[in-house]
Enzyme design. Structure first.
Site, PDB file in Angstrom:
ATOM      1  CG  HIS A 114      35.070 -98.724 -16.566  1.00 14.76           C
ATOM      2  ND1 HIS A 114      34.708 -99.723 -17.384  1.00 14.76           N
ATOM      3  CD2 HIS A 114      35.805 -98.171 -17.157  1.00 14.76           C
ATOM      4  CE1 HIS A 114      35.582 -99.854 -18.307  1.00 14.76           C
ATOM      5  NE2 HIS A 114      36.571 -98.974 -18.033  1.00 14.76           N
ATOM      6  NE  ARG A 121      49.954 -91.692 -19.087  1.00 16.48           N
ATOM      7  CZ  ARG A 121      49.781 -90.995 -17.822  1.00 16.48           C
ATOM      8  NH1 ARG A 121      48.798 -90.084 -17.835  1.00 16.48           N
ATOM      9  NH2 ARG A 121      50.378 -91.266 -16.703  1.00 16.48           N
ATOM     10  NE  ARG A 155      54.179 -91.283 -22.206  1.00 15.19           N
ATOM     11  CZ  ARG A 155      53.694 -91.678 -21.331  1.00 15.19           C
ATOM     12  NH1 ARG A 155      54.331 -91.554 -20.071  1.00 15.19           N
ATOM     13  NH2 ARG A 155      52.619 -92.564 -21.379  1.00 15.19           N
ATOM     14  CD  GLU A 192      58.870 -92.993 -17.684  1.00 18.20           C
ATOM     15  OE1 GLU A 192      57.739 -93.220 -17.093  1.00 18.20           O
ATOM     16  OE2 GLU A 192      59.121 -92.976 -19.011  1.00 18.20           O
ATOM     17  CG  ASN A 210      52.494 -93.150 -12.153  1.00 17.48           C
ATOM     18  OD1 ASN A 210      52.259 -92.431 -11.239  1.00 17.48           O
ATOM     19  ND2 ASN A 210      51.812 -92.943 -13.476  1.00 17.48           N
ATOM     20  CG  ASP A 211      56.966 -96.517 -15.506  1.00 14.89           C
ATOM     21  OD1 ASP A 211      56.681 -97.670 -15.288  1.00 14.89           O
ATOM     22  OD2 ASP A 211      56.705 -95.956 -16.525  1.00 14.89           O
ATOM     23  NE  ARG A 266      52.257 -97.938 -13.875  1.00 13.10           N
ATOM     24  CZ  ARG A 266      52.764 -96.869 -14.543  1.00 13.10           C
ATOM     25  NH1 ARG A 266      53.915 -96.553 -15.343  1.00 13.10           N
ATOM     26  NH2 ARG A 266      51.626 -96.357 -15.142  1.00 13.10           N
ATOM     27  CB  CYS A 284      54.069 -85.657 -15.634  1.00 17.06           C
ATOM     28  SG  CYS A 284      55.244 -86.891 -15.976  1.00 17.06           S
TER      29      CYS A 284
END
Ligand code: PEP
Ligand code: MG
Length: 557
Positions: free
Chosen positions: A179, A285, A321, A420, A443-444, A454, A491
């Protein structure tokens, strides 16, 4: 001179005096548990309002989560029981929060691991209040700005500082996604975390903090000064140029228009975009709608959220998405059965198609929200044509239903897919015939191509986007999309990583979608690149044999 290395948290390079931040904590209980809980709630409420005003709703919600936790008997109950059983209040809080966060830390689920962090932070706050900790922090007299050095900074600590006097944060505890780092990014200051050997001895010393390199330099010698002064100057130049960049669309140095869109988790995230120009939302998302409530969100509520985002960026488009849960993202009311291999299990579009009622509701909300707006639908985790064709059938059914009801709905809404998974990347030439656009979820994609989780630090060396296997796949997808005449964007995090901007451009990418804090930095990076030389670099990278060779080529420029 001392150069301490840590993890690059938030970008930026600054120089200034160090202020070592440490709370004075008493050694014994001064406040009983009920009073401490009450005081703590008051404190987090104040923090919530400050964060809401300074940083927006998305950051403020951390404090809302704390308030919920302080009212949760599952957390407070066992503390009170331990005190009733004879434990000192401070010990009871420490034991309960440590054991609860310890259990959650071991979970695979990212959301639960974050809750572990919340429990630890709230536990620390409660202990400090019980022990009469003095957190009435104030900067020394004057207007000087400081690099704050601390063992650990909770989100509450970071909100207590006068942000106009902060140069940056350096801490021992915390990871790149903690955070503190998230807050540093939204304040716009550099942060370096994971630095051992931080202590009071550096208080008031001259220092440099490099949030790109993850370096904290204390009492620099003349040689270091000349190196780091140059970095500070470059950074100041960059920030100045971002002021101009933010008002303009993105063009390469040789004049090619490149789209840069943003990734959001909810419409209010767009509040932070201020007067920056961007090409709509490339990734919304939609999970937050599902994970922020105890039951599945009604169609009307979803429709309002989608419409709000579409209105905020109109006439640019918003790509929503569809629900992407499973794997590392769990939703309690879905009652997803435990899977041996959740990342290879019923997730993303697979889960939606095995819960067609829930999925149809989302499609309905999207069609309603898309009426008269520029809204696109994107499917996550696609591996097979059938997933697209079944979605089209469901869309047609929902459209018919809306027509029967007399509810206005979008016509010919664009339907695209995330690339992905290796299957979708390998078959992109064929899949391009069945959908309207691709967005590459790196990312995936990296995790599935490299077969490396990941979120697992034990295999972070293997989870490496510099690997040619990943880059060759991305190149293939961009080319197949271009040949089929459909839009291709990236993305995933790679789009927001300036190290990759040149090769992605050189591979033919025309659209990036990035988190808002990286928007203008990526636009600036694009403006410094010549497309013709980018193509040469991309060609060279595509011939490389391993990630080390790729990295060498990229870093050379
Ligand atoms: C991705 O996988 O690159 C992506 C953008 O999706 P998420 O990070 O939400 O899985
Ligand atoms: Mg993904």
């Amino acid at each position: 001179m001392r150069i301490l290395n840590g993890i690059a948290g938030a970008p930026g390079v600054v120089s200034g005096k160090v202020l070592y931040y440490e709370k004075k904590v008493g050694s014994s209980a001064e406040t009983d548990i009920d009073t401490a809980v009450k005081k703590c709630i008051d404190k987090v409420k104040k923090m919530y309002n400050k964060a809401l005003a300074d940083l927006g709703e998305d950051k403020a919600k951390i404090f809302f989560a704390y308030e919920m936790l302080l009212g949760d008997q599952m957390f407070i109950g066992p503390i009170k029981e331990a005190i009733a059983g004879g434990d000192e209040p401070e010990k009871a809080v420490a034991d309960v929060s440590e054991s609860m966060s310890g259990v959650l830390m071991k979970k695979e689920n990212e959301y639960l691991r974050q809750r572990a962090d919340d429990i630890r932070n709230v536990g620390n706050m409660l202990r400090e209040i019980i022990c009469g900790a003095d957190d009435d922090f104030s900067f020394p007299e004057g207007d000087d700005k400081y690099i704050i050095s601390a063992q650990e900074l909770t989100p509450v600590d970071t909100m207590l500082f006068d942000h106009s006097r902060l140069l940056g944060f350096v801490t021992k505890e915390g990871g790149a996604t903690s955070h503190t780092v998230i807050l540093a990014k939204s304040i716009g200051i550099p942060a370096v975390v994971g630095v051992s050997e931080l202590d009071r001895s550096s208080d008031d010393a001259d220092a440099y903090l490099d949030g790109y390199a993850g370096e904290f330099v204390i009492n620099p010698d003349a040689e270091a000064k000349s190196v780091y002064d140059k970095r500070v100057l470059d950074e100041q130049e960059l920030l100045k140029s971002l002021d101009t960049i933010k008002k303009n669309d993105a063009y390469t140095k040789d004049g090619e228009r490149i789209k840069v869109a943003v990734n959001i988790g909810k419409p209010s995230d767009l509040k932070c975009s201020e007067d920056s120009k961007f090409d709509g939302v490339g990734l919304f998302r939609s999970e937050f709608l599902y994970s922020s409530s105890k039951e599945k969100p009604p169609v009307k509520q979803q429709c309002e959220a989608y419409k709000k985002a579409a209105d905020l960026v109109y006439p640019k488009s918003v790509t929503i998405r569809t629900l992407d849960v499973g794997g590392d993202k769990q939703i309690e009311y879905f009652h997803m059965p435990k899977e041996e291999n959740p990342f290879l299990g019923n997730r993303g579009i697979r889960l939606c198609l095995s819960n067609e009622g829930v999925f149809s509701d989302q499609l309905k909300a999207l069609l309603m929200a898309g009426y008269g707006k520029r809204l696109k639908i994107m499917l996550p985790m696609v591996t097979r044509i059938e997933e697209i064709t079944r979605t089209r059938e469901l869309l047609a059914e929902v459209k018919e239903e809306l027509e029967r009801e007399g509810t206005p709905a979008a016509d010919d809404i664009e339907l695209g897919i995330m690339i992905e998974t290796p299957a979708s990347a390998i078959m992109s030439e064929v899949l391009a015939k069945h959908c309207d656009f691709f967005s590459i979820g790196t990312n995936d994609l990296v995790q599935y191509i490299m077969s490396a989780d990941r979120g697992n630090s034990a295999v972070e060396k293997v989870y490496n986007p510099f690997n040619p296997a990943v880059l060759k796949m991305i190149y293939k997808v961009i080319q197949d999309g271009a040949d089929a005449g459909i839009e291709v964007s990236v993305c995933g995090d790679l789009a927001a990583n300036p190290d990759f901007t040149e090769i992605l451009l050189g591979m033919g990418l025309k659209k990036f979608s990035v988190p808002l804090p990286m928007l203008n930095r990526i636009k600036k990076k694009i403006s410094d690149i010549n497309l013709s030389s980018a193509k040469d670099v991309a060609n060279e990278v595509l011939k490389a044999e391993d990630e080390y060779e790729v990295e060498k080529i990229i870093r050379r420029g």
